[in-house]
Design a protein around this motif. Structure first.
Motif, PDB file in Angstrom:
ATOM      1  N   SER A 138       0.371  -1.155   0.096  1.00  0.00           N
ATOM      2  CA  SER A 138       0.408   0.101   0.201  1.00  0.00           C
ATOM      3  C   SER A 138       0.806   1.638  -0.410  1.00  0.00           C
ATOM      4  O   SER A 138       2.425   1.378   0.733  1.00  0.00           O
ATOM      5  CB  SER A 138      -0.586  -0.225   0.732  1.00  0.00           C
ATOM      6  OG  SER A 138      -0.689   0.027   2.281  1.00  0.00           O
ATOM      7  N   PRO A 196      -2.750  -2.435   4.818  1.00  0.00           N
ATOM      8  CA  PRO A 196      -3.621  -2.699   3.791  1.00  0.00           C
ATOM      9  C   PRO A 196      -5.358  -3.000   4.133  1.00  0.00           C
ATOM     10  O   PRO A 196      -5.777  -2.563   3.317  1.00  0.00           O
ATOM     11  CB  PRO A 196      -2.675  -4.391   3.302  1.00  0.00           C
ATOM     12  CG  PRO A 196      -0.551  -3.725   3.818  1.00  0.00           C
ATOM     13  CD  PRO A 196      -1.066  -3.233   5.389  1.00  0.00           C
ATOM     14  N   ALA A 248      -6.933   0.159   4.081  1.00  0.00           N
ATOM     15  CA  ALA A 248      -6.810   0.287   3.034  1.00  0.00           C
ATOM     16  C   ALA A 248      -7.720   0.173   1.635  1.00  0.00           C
ATOM     17  O   ALA A 248      -8.129   0.404   1.326  1.00  0.00           O
ATOM     18  CB  ALA A 248      -5.175   0.719   2.488  1.00  0.00           C
TER      19      ALA A 248
END
Ligand SMILES: Nc1ncnc2c1ncn2[C@@H]1O[C@H](COP(=O)(O)OP(=O)(O)O)[C@@H](O)[C@H]1O
Ligand SMILES: [Mg+2]
Length: 227
Positions: A41, A73, A76
């Protein structure tokens, strides 16, 4: 499948440096190796470095999940309306490992950074039945960071995960004391340290002393080298 998960006490501690050194060193020792950074990410540079080191593996195989936001992650993924589970990651690794003798998986962030909707690096380590290695930076505070990570049951396999201390750009007063303390606490066979490496060592020629440390670390991770 002999899987090694490279995890750390945080981000920017040297996980990618270790992963790429492992790939180069294992290849030089005549071993076949697969490597993954399943979750990226904020940028994909880790996966690109692994792709360059591996040679002919597409970056989308090394890194199947990429999120633009520089966040853990799992967070995200949530922002993009997706949900990712540990099982999807392990399935990808298993399918694409092929016949590799050693499989490296670099986890994202630190040991407890949110990775997936149903688990973080400890669950990934357990699901892959992997041998974990914990990377940290030798600076003031490292003893706490290492001890708190090692308390996690996922790092208790094979008598405890090996710990790699990376030399920082500039050593502080605690440097040698940290090494002595952690060596006493963990034992010589579980504590490893790498010096600050030159650009050449990071990209082409591994110094002999570092090769020896890599061999020792691979032995602690139960990898049987071909030669
Ligand atoms: N032993 C080392 N010698 C030289 N540079 C290092 C060393 N360990 C880490 N670095 C540098 O520190 C930064 C973070 O390392 P990296 O492996 O990307 O960390 P992580 O994967 O844990 O986020 C990079 O710029 C890397 O080149
Ligand atoms: Mg990295």
């Amino acid at each position: 499948m002999h899987v090694i998960v490279v995890t750390g006490t945080g981000t920017n501690v040297g996980k990618t440096v270790l992963s790429t050194l492992f790939v180069r060193h294992l290849k030089a020792r005549g071993m076949t190796v697969a490597a993954f950074k399943p979750l990226c990410s904020g940028g994909r540079s880790d996966a690109l470095k692994l792709a360059k080191t591996l040679g002919s593996v597409p970056v989308d195989i090394i890194n199947p999940w990429y999120f633009r936001q520089p966040l853990a992650p799992a967070i995200a993924a949530q922002l993009t309306g997706r949900s990712l589970c540990i099982d999807e990651i392990t399935t990808h690794v298993r399918i694409h490992t092929g016949t590799a003798e050693v499989t490296l998986v670099e986890a994202a962030g630190g040991l407890l950074s949110p990775l997936a909707s149903d688990g973080d690096a400890p669950e990934l380590i357990k699901a892959l039945k992997a041998y974990p290695v914990l990377v940290s930076v030798n600076r003031l505070g490292v003893i706490h960071d290492v001890r708190s990570a090692l308390a996690n049951t996922a790092l208790k396999r094979i008598g405890g995960a090996p710990v790699l201390l990376m030399a920082p750009l500039k050593r502080d007063f605690s440097y040698q004391h940290n090494l002595n303390f952690l060596r006493d606490e963990l034992g010589e066979d579980r504590l490893f340290h790498f010096p600050r490496l030159s650009t050449a060592a990071l990209s082409c020629s591994i110094p002999v002393r570092l090769e020896k440390e890599l061999d020792r670390l691979l032995a602690a991770l139960k990898v049987k080298l071909a030669h």
